[in-house]
Write an enzyme that holds these catalytic residues in place. Structure first.
Site, PDB file in Angstrom:
ATOM      1  N   GLU A 135      15.666  13.928 -14.361  1.00 23.90           N
ATOM      2  CA  GLU A 135      16.897  14.704 -14.532  1.00 23.90           C
ATOM      3  C   GLU A 135      16.682  16.193 -14.242  1.00 23.90           C
ATOM      4  O   GLU A 135      15.663  16.762 -14.639  1.00 23.90           O
ATOM      5  CB  GLU A 135      17.371  14.534 -15.985  1.00 23.90           C
ATOM      6  CG  GLU A 135      18.590  15.372 -16.325  1.00 23.90           C
ATOM      7  CD  GLU A 135      18.938  15.327 -17.797  1.00 23.90           C
ATOM      8  OE1 GLU A 135      18.410  14.457 -18.530  1.00 23.90           O
ATOM      9  OE2 GLU A 135      19.731  16.171 -18.227  1.00 23.90           O
ATOM     10  N   TRP A 195      15.794  28.151 -18.676  1.00 23.66           N
ATOM     11  CA  TRP A 195      15.302  27.405 -19.830  1.00 23.66           C
ATOM     12  C   TRP A 195      15.686  25.960 -19.663  1.00 23.66           C
ATOM     13  O   TRP A 195      16.764  25.645 -19.190  1.00 23.66           O
ATOM     14  CB  TRP A 195      15.923  27.953 -21.127  1.00 23.66           C
ATOM     15  CG  TRP A 195      15.490  27.115 -22.294  1.00 23.66           C
ATOM     16  CD1 TRP A 195      14.244  27.094 -22.879  1.00 23.66           C
ATOM     17  CD2 TRP A 195      16.286  26.146 -23.003  1.00 23.66           C
ATOM     18  NE1 TRP A 195      14.236  26.166 -23.908  1.00 23.66           N
ATOM     19  CE2 TRP A 195      15.469  25.576 -23.990  1.00 23.66           C
ATOM     20  CE3 TRP A 195      17.601  25.715 -22.865  1.00 23.66           C
ATOM     21  CZ2 TRP A 195      15.917  24.584 -24.872  1.00 23.66           C
ATOM     22  CZ3 TRP A 195      18.063  24.747 -23.734  1.00 23.66           C
ATOM     23  CH2 TRP A 195      17.227  24.177 -24.736  1.00 23.66           C
ATOM     24  N   ARG A 228      14.286   8.562 -23.249  1.00 17.29           N
ATOM     25  CA  ARG A 228      13.812   9.768 -22.550  1.00 17.29           C
ATOM     26  C   ARG A 228      12.512  10.203 -23.209  1.00 17.29           C
ATOM     27  O   ARG A 228      12.425  10.245 -24.440  1.00 17.29           O
ATOM     28  CB  ARG A 228      14.864  10.882 -22.654  1.00 17.29           C
ATOM     29  CG  ARG A 228      14.537  12.085 -21.799  1.00 17.29           C
ATOM     30  CD  ARG A 228      15.531  13.216 -22.012  1.00 17.29           C
ATOM     31  NE  ARG A 228      15.145  14.062 -23.133  1.00 17.29           N
ATOM     32  CZ  ARG A 228      15.725  15.237 -23.427  1.00 17.29           C
ATOM     33  NH1 ARG A 228      16.719  15.684 -22.692  1.00 17.29           N
ATOM     34  NH2 ARG A 228      15.316  15.937 -24.451  1.00 17.29           N
ATOM     35  N   HIS A 280      14.857  19.900 -16.812  1.00 17.09           N
ATOM     36  CA  HIS A 280      15.637  21.036 -17.312  1.00 17.09           C
ATOM     37  C   HIS A 280      15.640  22.212 -16.338  1.00 17.09           C
ATOM     38  O   HIS A 280      15.384  23.355 -16.712  1.00 17.09           O
ATOM     39  CB  HIS A 280      15.153  21.464 -18.707  1.00 17.09           C
ATOM     40  CG  HIS A 280      16.266  21.664 -19.672  1.00 17.09           C
ATOM     41  ND1 HIS A 280      16.514  22.868 -20.296  1.00 17.09           N
ATOM     42  CD2 HIS A 280      17.220  20.830 -20.105  1.00 17.09           C
ATOM     43  CE1 HIS A 280      17.566  22.741 -21.090  1.00 17.09           C
ATOM     44  NE2 HIS A 280      18.021  21.506 -20.996  1.00 17.09           N
ATOM     45  N   GLU A 340      23.696   8.926 -22.803  1.00 13.20           N
ATOM     46  CA  GLU A 340      22.728   9.599 -23.676  1.00 13.20           C
ATOM     47  C   GLU A 340      23.231   9.562 -25.125  1.00 13.20           C
ATOM     48  O   GLU A 340      24.422   9.725 -25.393  1.00 13.20           O
ATOM     49  CB  GLU A 340      22.567  11.061 -23.229  1.00 13.20           C
ATOM     50  CG  GLU A 340      21.508  11.822 -24.017  1.00 13.20           C
ATOM     51  CD  GLU A 340      21.321  13.258 -23.494  1.00 13.20           C
ATOM     52  OE1 GLU A 340      22.254  13.783 -22.859  1.00 13.20           O
ATOM     53  OE2 GLU A 340      20.245  13.821 -23.740  1.00 13.20           O
ATOM     54  N   ASP A 380      13.543  14.671 -18.420  1.00 19.38           N
ATOM     55  CA  ASP A 380      14.400  15.819 -18.116  1.00 19.38           C
ATOM     56  C   ASP A 380      13.531  17.027 -17.769  1.00 19.38           C
ATOM     57  O   ASP A 380      12.762  17.504 -18.605  1.00 19.38           O
ATOM     58  CB  ASP A 380      15.276  16.131 -19.339  1.00 19.38           C
ATOM     59  CG  ASP A 380      16.400  17.110 -19.033  1.00 19.38           C
ATOM     60  OD1 ASP A 380      16.362  17.736 -17.953  1.00 19.38           O
ATOM     61  OD2 ASP A 380      17.300  17.242 -19.876  1.00 19.38           O
ATOM     62  N   TYR A 393      10.808  22.825 -23.844  1.00 25.68           N
ATOM     63  CA  TYR A 393      12.113  22.171 -23.920  1.00 25.68           C
ATOM     64  C   TYR A 393      11.942  20.689 -24.262  1.00 25.68           C
ATOM     65  O   TYR A 393      11.100  20.010 -23.679  1.00 25.68           O
ATOM     66  CB  TYR A 393      12.890  22.253 -22.579  1.00 25.68           C
ATOM     67  CG  TYR A 393      14.035  21.284 -22.628  1.00 25.68           C
ATOM     68  CD1 TYR A 393      15.173  21.585 -23.371  1.00 25.68           C
ATOM     69  CD2 TYR A 393      13.939  20.008 -22.079  1.00 25.68           C
ATOM     70  CE1 TYR A 393      16.185  20.658 -23.531  1.00 25.68           C
ATOM     71  CE2 TYR A 393      14.945  19.071 -22.233  1.00 25.68           C
ATOM     72  CZ  TYR A 393      16.064  19.406 -22.963  1.00 25.68           C
ATOM     73  OH  TYR A 393      17.046  18.477 -23.156  1.00 25.68           O
ATOM     74  N   GLU A 435      24.665  17.818 -16.197  1.00 28.20           N
ATOM     75  CA  GLU A 435      25.241  18.071 -17.522  1.00 28.20           C
ATOM     76  C   GLU A 435      26.023  19.388 -17.536  1.00 28.20           C
ATOM     77  O   GLU A 435      26.896  19.567 -18.372  1.00 28.20           O
ATOM     78  CB  GLU A 435      24.158  18.072 -18.601  1.00 28.20           C
ATOM     79  CG  GLU A 435      23.126  19.166 -18.465  1.00 28.20           C
ATOM     80  CD  GLU A 435      21.922  18.961 -19.378  1.00 28.20           C
ATOM     81  OE1 GLU A 435      21.501  17.806 -19.555  1.00 28.20           O
ATOM     82  OE2 GLU A 435      21.403  19.961 -19.907  1.00 28.20           O
ATOM     83  N   ARG A 464      25.668  13.415 -14.386  1.00 29.06           N
ATOM     84  CA  ARG A 464      25.570  13.543 -15.829  1.00 29.06           C
ATOM     85  C   ARG A 464      26.761  14.257 -16.473  1.00 29.06           C
ATOM     86  O   ARG A 464      26.704  14.683 -17.621  1.00 29.06           O
ATOM     87  CB  ARG A 464      24.295  14.310 -16.187  1.00 29.06           C
ATOM     88  CG  ARG A 464      23.031  13.666 -15.649  1.00 29.06           C
ATOM     89  CD  ARG A 464      21.953  13.657 -16.714  1.00 29.06           C
ATOM     90  NE  ARG A 464      22.462  12.979 -17.865  1.00 29.06           N
ATOM     91  CZ  ARG A 464      22.267  13.336 -19.128  1.00 29.06           C
ATOM     92  NH1 ARG A 464      21.539  14.396 -19.398  1.00 29.06           N
ATOM     93  NH2 ARG A 464      22.784  12.654 -20.120  1.00 29.06           N
TER      94      ARG A 464
HETATM   95  O1  EZ4 Z   1      19.575  21.301 -23.165  1.00 30.26           O
HETATM   96  O2  EZ4 Z   1      22.772  20.221 -24.333  1.00 30.26           O
HETATM   97  O3  EZ4 Z   1      19.801  16.237 -21.300  1.00 30.26           O
HETATM   98  N1  EZ4 Z   1      20.069  16.991 -22.198  1.00 30.26           N
HETATM   99  C1  EZ4 Z   1      19.881  18.315 -22.222  1.00 30.26           C
HETATM  100  C2  EZ4 Z   1      20.401  19.064 -23.423  1.00 30.26           C
HETATM  101  C3  EZ4 Z   1      20.739  20.524 -23.146  1.00 30.26           C
HETATM  102  C4  EZ4 Z   1      21.663  21.059 -24.212  1.00 30.26           C
HETATM  103  C5  EZ4 Z   1      22.118  22.490 -23.898  1.00 30.26           C
HETATM  104  O4  EZ4 Z   1      23.092  22.891 -24.818  1.00 30.26           O
HETATM  105  O5  EZ4 Z   1      19.344  18.860 -21.278  1.00 30.26           O
HETATM  106  O6  EZ4 Z   1      19.471  18.959 -24.470  1.00 30.26           O
HETATM  107 CO    CO Z   2      19.442  17.508 -19.607  1.00 32.19          CO
END
Ligand code: EZ4
Ligand code: CO
Length: 402
Positions: free
Chosen positions: A236, A402, A147, A212, A339, A210, A159, A262, A283
């Site tokens: 992602e 976030w 990643r 996020h 992961e 990602d 992030y 996730e 995920r």
């Molecule tokens: O931000 O698990 O793909 N992984 C992620 C993680 C999440 C954290 C949040 O607790 O997006 O790093």
């Molecule tokens: Co993620």
């Protein structure tokens, strides 16, 4: 074999972990991860106050019935707190059954259908060149998939990019840390990162990214389209998926493979995404989606829709969740990738694991059960510390994901 007790162990060997220890009248005990990052003690209380009394005296081998009991008795179905507690008990019961029968859990799940589970880890840097240096380091370590995240011009924190890699994101803040987010600046840099990466390494290593949960469907479609020539393994969480139908828009605009989930707690959270083939990877993680039993239900539903799994494996879930993912991973046909984020050394001493990483692939090992031992004396030396995940605000001061 009867369940005699459920104990809850809360420890912080570098970050907080909540563990359910299920004990039986035959002296065999099982371990399950119940960690809900940033809201840990809610699950600890749910387990000790509401789950433990209900399980004492039950048949430890009745995994499916206990899973159904935890889900249905709550009446307030699903949700992350209830599901993390349910997941921990489920993992612990699979662990117990494996130990009692003297087999690794993957044998109970159907036996091996692959030699190892392909892993991906995280390369990042504020500058693209720094991210590419990390990427090359992981390729040298044997990773077949990485990643890749980079900084966004004008934003001091982003992030997935740690200024100091010894600091775990989210750890040690008494209030949520506040970052700033700027979608326009991000959309300017992300395609440049992947163009530079493909120029540097070619196409021999899978690349993932990602977002996020930060884009609108239209923005995600634009980004996916710009990334197509760099052939990502997946993009992602491009869009938050509470509105699953939003992914119809993303899917119509790009052939970049999409991964979501996730934060999913159940099949219901991704049923439409899978049924309409709006995503390529789900995920869901054992700790947040109902344990091995919950994961298996999601995977079985996804299989005919050609959706594969890529279980969440951030360091904020304990090694028990990683081990569960790998037993699931070698025995479930539509597993795509896993992961892998490394735990702090202290966590690996508290949770001693048997899983291995060789040439890019993970393996759960051959120990009976899940293959994790918890050193409770050592765990007791690391006291819980409240910590929050960060939050993010737009330039106008309003909160965003976030
Ligand atoms: O931000 O698990 O793909 N992984 C992620 C993680 C999440 C954290 C949040 O607790 O997006 O790093
Ligand atoms: Co993620």
């Amino acid at each position: 074999m009867k369940i005699t007790d459920v104990r809850v162990v809360v420890t912080n060997p570098g970050r907080n972990f909540v563990t359910a220890v299920v004990e039986t009248d035959e002296g065999i005990s099982g371990l399950g991860d119940a960690t809900l990052n940033g809201r840990e003690l809610s699950v600890a209380a749910y387990l000790s106050e509401h789950i433990a009394p209900m399980l004492r005296g039950r048949d430890a081998f009745a995994i499916e019935d206990t899973w159904q009991l935890m889900a249905r008795s709550s009446y307030w179905r699903r949700g992350p707190v209830q599901t993390a507690a349910q997941s921990a008990i489920d993992m612990a019961l699979w662990d117990i059954k494996g130990k009692a029968l003297g087999v690794p859990v993957y044998q109970l799940l159907g036996g091996r259908c692959r030699t190892g589970v392909m892993a991906y880890t995280h390369a990042s840097g504020f500058e693209i060149s720094e991210a590419l240096d990390e990427l090359n380091g992981f390729i040298e370590q044997g990773y077949k998939a990485v990643r890749l995240q980079c900084g966004v011009p004008g934003l001091p924190d982003v992030y997935g990019v740690d200024r100091d890699t010894s600091v775990q994101p989210g750890a040690g803040f008494e209030r949520p840390y506040e970052e700033t987010w700027d979608t326009s600046a991000y959309l300017g840099i992300a395609p440049k990162l992947f163009e530079a990466a493909r120029d540097a390494i070619g196409f021999g290593t899978h690349l993932l990214h990602d977002v996020h949960h930060r884009l609108t469907p239209a923005e995600a479609g634009w980004l996916g389209k710009r990334l197509e020539d760099f052939r990502l393994f997946w993009l992602e969480d491009a869009v938050p998926s509470e509105n699953q139908a939003a992914y119809r828009i993303v899917r119509q605009h790009t052939t970049t493979p999409l991964a979501v989930g996730e934060v999913f707690n159940s099949l219901a959270d991704c049923e439409l995404l899978i049924r309409e083939q709006l995503i390529d990877y789900v995920r869901a993680a054992a700790v947040h989606a109902g344990g091995l039993t919950g994961l298996r239900k999601i995977a079985a539903f996804a299989e005919p829709y050609l959706v594969r799994t890529g279980c969440h494996g951030a360091a904020d879930m304990s090694p028990i969740t990683m081990s569960a993912a790998l037993h699931f991973g070698v025995s479930t046909h539509n597993v795509g990738i896993q992961e892998r984020a490394l735990h702090p050394d202290a966590a690996n001493e508290v949770f001693r694991s048997t899983y291995t990483f060789t040439d890019g692939y993970l393996d759960p090992g051959e120990a009976p059960g899940l293959g994790i031992e918890l050193d409770e004396d050592l765990a007791a030396r690391y006291e819980f510390e409240r910590s929050y995940l960060p939050v993010a605000r737009l330039r106008d001061g309003s909160l965003t994901n976030w």
